[in-house]
Design a protein around this motif. Structure first.
Motif, PDB file in Angstrom:
ATOM      1  N   ASN A  49       0.596  -1.184   0.189  1.00 33.80           N
ATOM      2  CA  ASN A  49      -0.055   0.130  -0.451  1.00 33.80           C
ATOM      3  C   ASN A  49       0.869   1.153   0.335  1.00 33.80           C
ATOM      4  O   ASN A  49       0.314   2.077  -0.078  1.00 33.80           O
ATOM      5  N   ALA A  50       1.819   1.301   0.664  1.00 29.06           N
ATOM      6  CA  ALA A  50       2.978   2.476   0.528  1.00 29.06           C
ATOM      7  C   ALA A  50       3.431   2.372  -1.095  1.00 29.06           C
ATOM      8  O   ALA A  50       3.691   3.738  -1.324  1.00 29.06           O
ATOM      9  N   LEU A  51       3.845   1.479  -1.941  1.00 28.03           N
ATOM     10  CA  LEU A  51       4.263   1.478  -3.370  1.00 28.03           C
ATOM     11  C   LEU A  51       3.250   1.360  -4.104  1.00 28.03           C
ATOM     12  O   LEU A  51       3.455   1.764  -5.758  1.00 28.03           O
ATOM     13  N   ALA A  52       2.053   1.062  -4.526  1.00 24.39           N
ATOM     14  CA  ALA A  52       1.191   1.124  -5.286  1.00 24.39           C
ATOM     15  C   ALA A  52       0.592   2.445  -5.336  1.00 24.39           C
ATOM     16  O   ALA A  52       0.393   3.835  -4.447  1.00 24.39           O
ATOM     17  N   GLY A  53       0.691   2.528  -6.827  1.00 22.56           N
ATOM     18  CA  GLY A  53       0.636   4.299  -7.345  1.00 22.56           C
ATOM     19  C   GLY A  53       1.655   5.094  -6.903  1.00 22.56           C
ATOM     20  O   GLY A  53       1.740   6.408  -6.599  1.00 22.56           O
ATOM     21  N   HIS A  54       2.682   4.501  -6.020  1.00 24.26           N
ATOM     22  CA  HIS A  54       3.869   5.610  -6.087  1.00 24.26           C
ATOM     23  C   HIS A  54       3.753   6.586  -7.256  1.00 24.26           C
ATOM     24  O   HIS A  54       4.210   6.186  -8.851  1.00 24.26           O
ATOM     25  N   GLY A  55       4.281   7.584  -6.774  1.00 26.74           N
ATOM     26  CA  GLY A  55       4.559   9.010  -7.904  1.00 26.74           C
ATOM     27  C   GLY A  55       3.188   9.506  -7.671  1.00 26.74           C
ATOM     28  O   GLY A  55       3.107  10.951  -8.657  1.00 26.74           O
ATOM     29  N   GLY A  56       2.152   8.844  -7.261  1.00 28.71           N
ATOM     30  CA  GLY A  56       0.510   9.364  -7.861  1.00 28.71           C
ATOM     31  C   GLY A  56       0.257   9.723  -6.423  1.00 28.71           C
ATOM     32  O   GLY A  56      -1.183  10.918  -6.225  1.00 28.71           O
ATOM     33  N   TYR A  57       1.060  10.271  -5.424  1.00 29.04           N
ATOM     34  CA  TYR A  57       0.529  10.613  -3.447  1.00 29.04           C
ATOM     35  C   TYR A  57       1.600  12.065  -3.326  1.00 29.04           C
ATOM     36  O   TYR A  57       2.821  11.665  -4.087  1.00 29.04           O
ATOM     37  N   ASP A  58       2.042  12.829  -2.746  1.00 25.86           N
ATOM     38  CA  ASP A  58       2.608  14.215  -2.241  1.00 25.86           C
ATOM     39  C   ASP A  58       2.494  13.674  -1.661  1.00 25.86           C
ATOM     40  O   ASP A  58       3.446  14.386  -0.509  1.00 25.86           O
ATOM     41  N   HIS A  59       2.316  13.421  -0.018  1.00 28.30           N
ATOM     42  CA  HIS A  59       2.583  12.586   0.697  1.00 28.30           C
ATOM     43  C   HIS A  59       1.714  11.826   1.506  1.00 28.30           C
ATOM     44  O   HIS A  59       0.849  11.297   0.554  1.00 28.30           O
ATOM     45  N   LEU A  60       2.917  10.819   1.941  1.00 28.54           N
ATOM     46  CA  LEU A  60       2.608   9.702   2.938  1.00 28.54           C
ATOM     47  C   LEU A  60       2.863   9.265   4.172  1.00 28.54           C
ATOM     48  O   LEU A  60       3.444  10.280   4.823  1.00 28.54           O
ATOM     49  N   LEU A  61       1.254   9.292   4.871  1.00 27.27           N
ATOM     50  CA  LEU A  61       1.469   9.313   6.268  1.00 27.27           C
ATOM     51  C   LEU A  61       1.289   7.662   6.727  1.00 27.27           C
ATOM     52  O   LEU A  61      -0.025   7.096   6.255  1.00 27.27           O
ATOM     53  N   ILE A  62       2.197   7.673   7.729  1.00 25.49           N
ATOM     54  CA  ILE A  62       2.207   6.233   8.590  1.00 25.49           C
ATOM     55  C   ILE A  62       1.222   6.742   9.941  1.00 25.49           C
ATOM     56  O   ILE A  62       2.295   6.844  10.538  1.00 25.49           O
ATOM     57  N   GLY A  63       0.306   5.829  10.177  1.00 29.53           N
ATOM     58  CA  GLY A  63       0.161   6.305  11.651  1.00 29.53           C
ATOM     59  C   GLY A  63       0.043   4.757  12.140  1.00 29.53           C
ATOM     60  O   GLY A  63      -0.233   3.512  11.506  1.00 29.53           O
ATOM     61  N   SER A  64       1.392   5.217  13.374  1.00 28.35           N
ATOM     62  CA  SER A  64       1.214   4.453  14.641  1.00 28.35           C
ATOM     63  C   SER A  64       1.585   3.863  15.625  1.00 28.35           C
ATOM     64  O   SER A  64       1.892   5.780  15.946  1.00 28.35           O
ATOM     65  N   SER A  65       0.762   3.932  16.695  1.00 29.59           N
ATOM     66  CA  SER A  65       0.400   4.419  18.057  1.00 29.59           C
ATOM     67  C   SER A  65       1.680   4.315  18.418  1.00 29.59           C
ATOM     68  O   SER A  65       1.834   5.340  19.127  1.00 29.59           O
ATOM     69  N   LEU A  66       3.022   3.439  18.216  1.00 24.08           N
ATOM     70  CA  LEU A  66       3.978   3.197  18.690  1.00 24.08           C
ATOM     71  C   LEU A  66       4.970   4.006  17.364  1.00 24.08           C
ATOM     72  O   LEU A  66       5.186   3.693  16.564  1.00 24.08           O
ATOM     73  N   PRO A  67       5.840   5.392  18.557  1.00 24.13           N
ATOM     74  CA  PRO A  67       6.969   6.317  17.385  1.00 24.13           C
ATOM     75  C   PRO A  67       7.568   4.707  16.920  1.00 24.13           C
ATOM     76  O   PRO A  67       8.369   3.671  17.925  1.00 24.13           O
ATOM     77  N   TRP A  68       8.167   5.452  15.925  1.00 25.55           N
ATOM     78  CA  TRP A  68       9.079   5.006  14.778  1.00 25.55           C
ATOM     79  C   TRP A  68      10.761   4.870  15.735  1.00 25.55           C
ATOM     80  O   TRP A  68      11.538   4.326  15.991  1.00 25.55           O
ATOM     81  N   LEU A  69      11.106   6.392  15.585  1.00 27.01           N
ATOM     82  CA  LEU A  69      11.986   6.978  16.112  1.00 27.01           C
ATOM     83  C   LEU A  69      12.449   7.451  17.366  1.00 27.01           C
ATOM     84  O   LEU A  69      12.077   8.618  17.514  1.00 27.01           O
ATOM     85  N   MET A  70      12.948   6.965  18.481  1.00 24.86           N
ATOM     86  CA  MET A  70      12.567   6.859  19.469  1.00 24.86           C
ATOM     87  C   MET A  70      13.575   8.024  19.787  1.00 24.86           C
ATOM     88  O   MET A  70      14.851   7.379  19.305  1.00 24.86           O
TER      89      MET A  70
END
Length: 554
Positions: free
Chosen positions: A346-367
């Motif tokens: 879903n991140a790569l589908a239509g890559h180039g067809g969106y200007d912003h990708l938001l990944i909602g993760s309740s837990l932070p990726w970078l701590m």
């Protein structure tokens, strides 16, 4: 005569057509729920029953794209919303303008307000321990000023209810229902007690009005079930050995499906959902929903709580970081293989067809780097890399210190990092990739040093209404400091874990307090605002502490 017990909540708004939405309600008896809009749009649905409670998700069609339309709710033909003598403005549905099929018209863009960790505000006239509620304060501002900037979307990133940390009023309610000296004590035990949590939280007048007029999307975190839910295989085995856990987790999943998950789904997804069809066709859907929850608990791969939403040229991927875990120490992962593949596709589908990708993760990726290194070190200990004695120490430390974020699943951290770099690189890359998170009871902005075309951010915002111990505040400050980075290297050396697969730096915060972030996206620009709820002259106000264009050149 049917009455409105809870709601209405404005949930899914169709950004492809600008002509449809869904409204969630809970009634006090079986009935037909109807939504009537100014201008003739509307819809109706018969309630379905779960454990003696009656719900409807009403499809609203015929809305005018690019318009704000007032609506009312009727039960069996009798108006029940707006409430009599309401001091709030009419509840409305705002739809995007559409230039053509599946193409939202150029406009002001998308405003996403997000946060997590909201304990219910105390009743009027009683001061609680956590200060002003940021969501309450936002609602009051919007209700008082019709011209105030309004979010297009609320993202509630976990801990919408606290099953293990109850208000005084709910503890008293439980004590009248059962003996709190028996496990699980002053925590919710079953579905009926979960309904009390939602009733207490969403019946708050400001919150009730806000959720009726601003669309919301949800995902759970641990306190929606229990603190540190699914932290490890040993933890889960111990919980399953208790006499009360099965009822707790099944009730948590059942109530989440009814109160939160259903409204995340589009009309097409609802039509294809076999469980939703089954509970609507059965006079009592309790057994069907309970069987679903039981299967989901036994094998998380049987259900997907994650979902995707496209808002024009902004894509949101809301990721389940709790139920989809693989807990075996020799194959530990934040996401099971199917979930990881879903995220990638879903991140790569239509890559180039969106200007912003938001990944909602309740837990932070970078701590904070010290905490990241401590969690990676702890994962190595629990895996047995330093022997059985250190493994026992590591498991105890993991539970005591909440060492269960992305860094505690090193392979998953690396996979997410690789995916973000792949999405954010090359001529078709979006302008921004933002990981939106909560959980850690403070707010910050972090940026990784990766060779991407897109600007990449970790945007963390919590709590909406909670607090944090002073010693934990200092721990987070230490975690971001040079001293913390030096201490983290000591953990890496002892655990033989090596350095993380990327470096990152904090570029905002940390901020402590009840707060909300708003991300304003327009074209290929992104602007971030952080507001804190503070008491001034006896009333709560939202105070801006950060207002920054994320896409500006460094």
């Amino acid at each position: 005569m049917a009455g409105l017990r809870l709601g209405p909540l404005l949930r899914h708004v169709d950004w492809d057509t600008g002509a449809a939405a869904t409204i969630w309600v809970e009634a006090d008896r079986p009935c037909t729920a109807e939504v009537r809009c100014t201008g003739g749009a509307g819809g109706s649905a018969r309630t379905f029953q779960i454990a003696g409670h009656h719900y409807a998700l009403v499809p609203v069609t015929g809305l005018t794209p690019g318009a704000t339309t007032p609506y009312e709710v009727l039960l069996d033909g009798r108006q029940v919303w707006p409430l009599p003598d309401s001091g709030f403005p009419p509840s409305t549905i705002t739809t995007p303008a559409v230039a053509g099929a599946g193409r939202p018209a150029p406009g002001p863009g998308l405003r996403v307000t997000f946060g997590s960790c909201r304990q219910a505000a105390p009743p009027a006239g009683r001061h609680g321990p956590h200060g002003a509620d940021a969501l309450d304060t936002l609602a009051a501002r919007l209700a008082a000023d019709p011209e105030a900037e309004r979010p297009d979307l609320l993202l509630l990133l976990g801990d919408q209810v606290y099953a293990d940390a109850l208000s005084r009023e709910t503890r008293q309610w439980l004590a009248a229902r059962r003996d709190l000296r028996e496990a699980p004590g002053a925590q919710v035990a079953d579905y009926e007690e979960y309904t009390r949590l939602y009733y207490e939280s969403w019946l708050d007048p400001e919150i009730r009005w806000l959720l009726s007029t601003v669309p919301s999307l949800h995902i759970f975190d641990d306190h929606d079930v229990i603190d540190d839910w699914n932290t490890s295989a040993a933890w889960l085995a111990e919980m399953r050995a208790t006499p009360w856990w099965r009822e707790r987790v099944l009730s948590g999943l059942m109530s989440y499906w009814v109160y939160q998950h259903l409204g995340n789904l589009s009309a097409a997804e609802l039509a294809a959902d076999g469980l939703y069809r089954a509970v609507r066709e059965d006079p009592d859907g309790t057994d069907a929903l309970r069987a679903f929850a039981s299967a989901a608990d036994a094998d998380p791969a049987t259900v997907r709580w994650s979902y995707r939403r496209d808002f024009g040229r902004t894509r949101l991927l809301m990721v389940d970081t709790r139920a989809a875990r693989v807990l075996a120490e020799d194959g530990r992962a934040m996401l099971d293989p199917a979930e990881q593949q879903w995220l990638r596709e879903n991140a790569l589908a239509g890559h180039g067809g969106y200007d912003h990708l938001l990944i909602g993760s309740s837990l932070p990726w970078l701590m904070p780097p010290l905490i990241h290194d401590a969690e990676t070190w702890n994962a190595a200990l629990c895996r047995g890399d330093r022997g059985p004695r250190w493994a026992r120490i590591g498991e105890d430390l993991r539970r005591r210190s909440d060492l269960e974020h992305w860094a505690a699943f090193p392979a998953s951290f690396a996979a997410l990092t690789d995916l973000i770099e792949e999405v954010g690189t090359g001529p078709r890359a979006p302008a921004t990739v933002c990981v939106l998170s909560g959980d850690v009871h403070h707010a910050y902005v972090a940026e990784p040093r990766i060779p991407s075309t897109a600007r990449v951010f970790q945007l963390t915002c919590s709590p909406v209404h909670n607090s944090i111990h002073t010693v934990v505040k200092w721990g987070f400050r230490l975690g971001w400091s040079r001293t913390g980075r030096w201490l983290g290297r000591g953990f890496s050396l002892h655990g033989r874990t090596g350095r993380p697969p990327l470096n990152w730096r904090r570029t905002g915060g940390p901020w402590f307090g009840n707060q909300l972030m708003t991300l304003a996206l327009s074209g290929r620009t992104a602007r971030l605002r952080l507001e804190q709820a503070r008491k001034k002259r006896g009333r709560a106000e939202l105070v801006t502490v950060l207002d920054r264009e994320l896409t500006a050149a460094e």
